[in-house]
Motif scaffolding. Sequence first.
Motif, PDB file in Angstrom:
ATOM      1  N   GLU A  13      21.383 -24.351 -19.006  1.00 21.98           N
ATOM      2  CA  GLU A  13      21.388 -23.253 -19.970  1.00 21.98           C
ATOM      3  C   GLU A  13      22.823 -22.918 -20.329  1.00 21.98           C
ATOM      4  OE1 GLU A  13      19.020 -19.851 -19.093  1.00 21.98           O
ATOM      5  OE2 GLU A  13      17.545 -21.021 -17.975  1.00 21.98           O
ATOM      6  N   ILE A  14      23.094 -22.775 -21.643  1.00 24.40           N
ATOM      7  CA  ILE A  14      24.431 -22.478 -22.154  1.00 24.40           C
ATOM      8  C   ILE A  14      24.304 -21.280 -23.089  1.00 24.40           C
ATOM      9  CG2 ILE A  14      26.454 -23.407 -23.345  1.00 24.40           C
ATOM     10  CD1 ILE A  14      25.196 -26.222 -22.819  1.00 24.40           C
ATOM     11  N   PHE A  15      24.912 -20.156 -22.744  1.00 29.21           N
ATOM     12  CA  PHE A  15      24.767 -18.975 -23.587  1.00 29.21           C
ATOM     13  C   PHE A  15      25.975 -18.049 -23.416  1.00 29.21           C
ATOM     14  CE2 PHE A  15      22.794 -18.234 -19.498  1.00 29.21           C
ATOM     15  CZ  PHE A  15      23.175 -16.958 -19.139  1.00 29.21           C
ATOM     16  N   PRO A  16      26.422 -17.392 -24.498  1.00 28.46           N
ATOM     17  CA  PRO A  16      25.977 -17.633 -25.875  1.00 28.46           C
ATOM     18  C   PRO A  16      26.530 -18.956 -26.407  1.00 28.46           C
ATOM     19  CG  PRO A  16      27.818 -16.112 -25.874  1.00 28.46           C
ATOM     20  CD  PRO A  16      27.484 -16.372 -24.423  1.00 28.46           C
ATOM     21  N   ASN A  17      25.898 -19.488 -27.399  1.00 29.21           N
ATOM     22  CA  ASN A  17      26.336 -20.743 -28.008  1.00 29.21           C
ATOM     23  C   ASN A  17      25.950 -20.717 -29.482  1.00 29.21           C
ATOM     24  OD1 ASN A  17      27.290 -23.329 -28.404  1.00 29.21           O
ATOM     25  ND2 ASN A  17      25.621 -24.351 -27.324  1.00 29.21           N
ATOM     26  N   PRO A  18      26.910 -20.529 -30.375  1.00 31.27           N
ATOM     27  CA  PRO A  18      28.371 -20.577 -30.227  1.00 31.27           C
ATOM     28  C   PRO A  18      28.922 -19.399 -29.411  1.00 31.27           C
ATOM     29  CG  PRO A  18      27.710 -20.925 -32.511  1.00 31.27           C
ATOM     30  CD  PRO A  18      26.517 -20.434 -31.791  1.00 31.27           C
ATOM     31  N   ALA A  19      30.155 -19.617 -28.875  1.00 31.75           N
ATOM     32  CA  ALA A  19      30.833 -18.588 -28.091  1.00 31.75           C
ATOM     33  C   ALA A  19      32.231 -18.370 -28.646  1.00 31.75           C
ATOM     34  CB  ALA A  19      30.912 -19.018 -26.624  1.00 31.75           C
ATOM     35  N   SER A  20      32.775 -17.181 -28.388  1.00 32.13           N
ATOM     36  CA  SER A  20      34.130 -16.889 -28.852  1.00 32.13           C
ATOM     37  C   SER A  20      35.027 -16.375 -27.733  1.00 32.13           C
ATOM     38  CB  SER A  20      34.094 -15.859 -29.996  1.00 32.13           C
ATOM     39  OG  SER A  20      33.428 -14.683 -29.570  1.00 32.13           O
ATOM     40  N   THR A  21      34.443 -15.733 -26.713  1.00 32.54           N
ATOM     41  CA  THR A  21      35.253 -15.207 -25.613  1.00 32.54           C
ATOM     42  C   THR A  21      34.854 -15.828 -24.281  1.00 32.54           C
ATOM     43  OG1 THR A  21      33.737 -13.323 -25.458  1.00 32.54           O
ATOM     44  CG2 THR A  21      35.746 -13.031 -26.774  1.00 32.54           C
ATOM     45  N   THR A  22      33.634 -15.571 -23.833  1.00 31.10           N
ATOM     46  CA  THR A  22      33.153 -16.147 -22.581  1.00 31.10           C
ATOM     47  C   THR A  22      31.821 -16.847 -22.820  1.00 31.10           C
ATOM     48  OG1 THR A  22      32.010 -14.117 -21.938  1.00 31.10           O
ATOM     49  CG2 THR A  22      34.295 -14.398 -21.173  1.00 31.10           C
ATOM     50  N   VAL A  23      31.524 -17.792 -21.954  1.00 32.90           N
ATOM     51  CA  VAL A  23      30.250 -18.507 -22.023  1.00 32.90           C
ATOM     52  C   VAL A  23      29.709 -18.659 -20.614  1.00 32.90           C
ATOM     53  CG1 VAL A  23      31.369 -20.777 -21.936  1.00 32.90           C
ATOM     54  CG2 VAL A  23      29.057 -20.569 -22.858  1.00 32.90           C
ATOM     55  N   ASN A  24      28.415 -18.505 -20.470  1.00 29.92           N
ATOM     56  CA  ASN A  24      27.739 -18.661 -19.181  1.00 29.92           C
ATOM     57  C   ASN A  24      26.971 -19.968 -19.169  1.00 29.92           C
ATOM     58  OD1 ASN A  24      28.244 -15.875 -18.000  1.00 29.92           O
ATOM     59  ND2 ASN A  24      27.244 -15.358 -19.943  1.00 29.92           N
ATOM     60  N   ILE A  25      27.087 -20.684 -18.069  1.00 30.01           N
ATOM     61  CA  ILE A  25      26.399 -21.962 -17.945  1.00 30.01           C
ATOM     62  C   ILE A  25      25.674 -21.974 -16.608  1.00 30.01           C
ATOM     63  CG2 ILE A  25      26.645 -24.473 -17.810  1.00 30.01           C
ATOM     64  CD1 ILE A  25      29.166 -24.196 -19.518  1.00 30.01           C
ATOM     65  N   ILE A  26      24.372 -22.188 -16.665  1.00 24.85           N
ATOM     66  CA  ILE A  26      23.552 -22.326 -15.459  1.00 24.85           C
ATOM     67  C   ILE A  26      23.114 -23.781 -15.388  1.00 24.85           C
ATOM     68  CG2 ILE A  26      21.485 -21.587 -14.238  1.00 24.85           C
ATOM     69  CD1 ILE A  26      21.667 -18.936 -15.712  1.00 24.85           C
ATOM     70  N   ALA A  27      23.566 -24.467 -14.344  1.00 27.60           N
ATOM     71  CA  ALA A  27      23.355 -25.900 -14.199  1.00 27.60           C
ATOM     72  C   ALA A  27      22.652 -26.172 -12.874  1.00 27.60           C
ATOM     73  CB  ALA A  27      24.703 -26.617 -14.266  1.00 27.60           C
ATOM     74  N   PRO A  28      22.278 -27.419 -12.615  1.00 23.03           N
ATOM     75  CA  PRO A  28      21.684 -27.743 -11.306  1.00 23.03           C
ATOM     76  C   PRO A  28      22.600 -27.333 -10.164  1.00 23.03           C
ATOM     77  CG  PRO A  28      21.377 -29.558 -12.834  1.00 23.03           C
ATOM     78  CD  PRO A  28      22.276 -28.577 -13.514  1.00 23.03           C
ATOM     79  N   ILE A  29      22.027 -27.019  -9.010  1.00 22.70           N
ATOM     80  CA  ILE A  29      22.795 -26.453  -7.902  1.00 22.70           C
ATOM     81  C   ILE A  29      23.833 -27.411  -7.348  1.00 22.70           C
ATOM     82  CG2 ILE A  29      20.950 -24.876  -7.246  1.00 22.70           C
ATOM     83  CD1 ILE A  29      20.226 -26.845  -5.010  1.00 22.70           C
ATOM     84  N   TRP A  30      23.700 -28.727  -7.638  1.00 21.09           N
ATOM     85  CA  TRP A  30      24.695 -29.660  -7.135  1.00 21.09           C
ATOM     86  C   TRP A  30      25.973 -29.656  -7.964  1.00 21.09           C
ATOM     87  CZ3 TRP A  30      25.467 -32.558 -11.321  1.00 21.09           C
ATOM     88  CH2 TRP A  30      24.391 -32.872 -12.137  1.00 21.09           C
ATOM     89  N   SER A  31      26.010 -28.878  -9.041  1.00 22.61           N
ATOM     90  CA  SER A  31      27.164 -28.869  -9.941  1.00 22.61           C
ATOM     91  C   SER A  31      28.267 -27.980  -9.372  1.00 22.61           C
ATOM     92  CB  SER A  31      26.753 -28.366 -11.325  1.00 22.61           C
ATOM     93  OG  SER A  31      25.653 -29.105 -11.814  1.00 22.61           O
TER      94      SER A  31
END
Length: 462
Positions: free
Chosen positions: A389-407
Amino acid sequence: MWASVMINYIKKYQFLLAEIITFFVWAAVVPPAQGQVVCTITKDKGSGFVSYIRLRCNGNDCIVAAIADITGAANYCVFLRSVDGGHIWTLQDPGIKDTLAGISGIDLIDSLHIIASVMGGGVANIPFYSFIVQTTDGGITWLRDSIPTGYQINDMSFSSPKDGIIAAGDRPFITSDGGQHWDTVPFPLPLTNCQAYGNGNYRGFNWGSEQIYTTANFWKNYDTSPPITSDLNYYFSNCRFGSGDTIFGYGWRRTSTSVNYPCIARTTDAGHHWSSVYDDTTGPFGYIYSMTNVDRDTIVAGINGSLNTALWSTDNGVTWKIDSLQSDDTSFNVNEIDGIDFNSEGELVGAFNYYPPPSTGGSLVSFLVIGKHVNAGVKSNIMSNSPVEIFPNPASTTVNIIAPIWSHSIHLIDILGRDAMTEMSTQDGQFTLDVSNLPHGIYSILLDRDGALLPAGRLAIQ
């Protein structure tokens, strides 16, 4: 690329022996603007094929050579055919069944007549051998014809189902009966690319000398142009002929730091005067291997070596800009474009491959795609079937990324293939990135899994 090392040495040797007079005019290079090509995958490696090469389109009729991944048997060359501009592909097997052979050229003359050159051997104690396969009924049946050469075939072109030329390793061969018989040109003239125009008119290009050869009387005699350039740092390895005197030479430029950058030269008088139309060492690195039909205002050149990049021109190749190749499919990453053309709707049809760095231990991934050019806006990478999950997208200041736990770490890669940002996870699989200082544009997101970088999506920063 076959014999690339040998040809480089030959080219250097020729330029050191002779005083070369050229009419090469370099144009000022303006940093190109950026655009986007939104790609939809129509077929990938998982469809029973290892890779795709040598794509051609004639209107909405398209064909591409593929390596079939046959379970329990050795892989061999087949064709995929589309009659709707590259959206749906069907298998056409010409019956080559030769694991040492590969397709070196395809000419899609019309919907019924297709001719392909095949070469094999060149390994161990097996010498090079060549032949052609062709169909006159749209691929229902295929015939195999021999060619009077043991050298590799570099290129082929037919002006009609009967009249054609093949550029072999030692000289060209021409036919007037669709390849049943071949006439040998009576003098050595190795060609890298060739073009048949009909009525005894042919052109060829030689990589080693970077010269254009033109004949109007079946090669009884011919005109030789000056080399594209005498600068030994430029390697114009291929050219794309138009229906007239406009020709594009393309390849790469090597800098003092031994980094290669793509370059394109253009002539409108069959090679007697050239202009540099793309020569930028601040843009993406790599080299140009493929180009769409040049008899149109819009032309695309594929950059091999850089991640997800191409060059786009809308004025018949006078000026070029960098485009990023984007897709909603998170598996989409490409660094080699082995064939591109346009269909009747103006969509880009491409045979794309991704060769991962050896250190990652990854394997080749291949795609057939339809691409549409856009100037702004990127669709979100948050998809119901995506593990990231990538949000917000597009982004201008910060972006949050939720990836598999091995990342444990994440990389943002810009359109030039550079690592623009690397961040460690404070909690496995969760990242918050400050992107406020990054230039606006499209970035590929790669996740680190035990040293292997895996594609996870796209991020637009604006």
